[in-house]
Design an enzyme around this catalytic site. Sequence first.
Site: not given
Length: 367
Positions: A47, A157, A162, A164, A178, A190, A194, A198, A297
Amino acid sequence: MRRALELAGAEVGSTGSNPAVGCVLLDAEGTTVATGVHRGPGTPHAEVDALRRARGRQRGTTAVVTLEPCDHQGRTGPCSRALIEAGVRRVLYAVADPNRVAAGGARRLADAGIEVVGGVLQPEAEAVLEMWLTAVRVGRPFVTWKFAATLDGRSAAADGSSRWISSAESRTDAHELRARHDAVLVGSGTWRSDDPRLDLRHGVVGQPPLRIVLDARGELPPDSRLLDGAAPTLVVTVPATETADYGESDSDSDSRNGTDVLRLKTDARGHFPPLDLLEALDARGVRSVLVEGGPALAASFVRAGLVDRVVAYVAPLLLGSEGVGATGPLGIGSIREAHRFRIASVDRIGPDLRVELRPPARTGGTR
């Protein structure tokens, strides 16, 4: 109001602990005089932003705003008084402010003789403000669980690979998702497998979310990409863990390289209770969390009834029983015990399907 909602929607994920709010000022003929938007703590509310942009033309206007004007003196002054002093004659808002500290603006405006109308396009506004409204109403961040899986529900797998499963189009959409959250959360499985960044990639622009990393054993390596300082990072560990390698400073209120530490107690199995974690994050001003961790998780949040939305990218692949499931054990022995969700939307993204699901009823609020 739809224009105000567009303005607000563009800021979702960038306003920190505050709501994304849009405002449109109209003259007596319904012509737009100015628009305003809130961009985060310490910046003008929508405002006030609109009133400033009106450049003296605000008297006698109608203010159309997505959230009830606040009546609270914080880092900025109350919007209700700013509207009164500006000579606005009418205020339309979509959603009443659920924050007891800031609420009351509509009453103050009405007491000042200003016509006030609430509930304008409220369902649409509730959708735009959903994550912030949930956090304020239930006392913990809104939780989205995101995963990519094959037709038979496998996220990796048998060898753990993973990349892709989902398509480039799905990955771009996932990064846009995200960008609309305050924080992204992963567990130890993770980051061990990996070493993720992030951050925001694939052409997605915006403010990188807070990276939250669970590390109960204090084993996150100092060369992890999560400690690269490219985005703010919060390492969650137990009280007794040595954290010298995290880049944590000696001061409780300081951090180095954009890394901070949150110390929580684990349960008997050595896991962080999801609700304890969410309440601690809420105290830090986190209003939305994207759970991107692995099956363990994900299962912990599902079991606790703390998933407000599921976004699944389903790829036309089969990995068979040898693959890794998208979620870990849920303690279900019968179909009657299944965790049920309703399908909110299904969209085609490249060769994949994007399926958004919601729980049938909200569960897992505050204690």
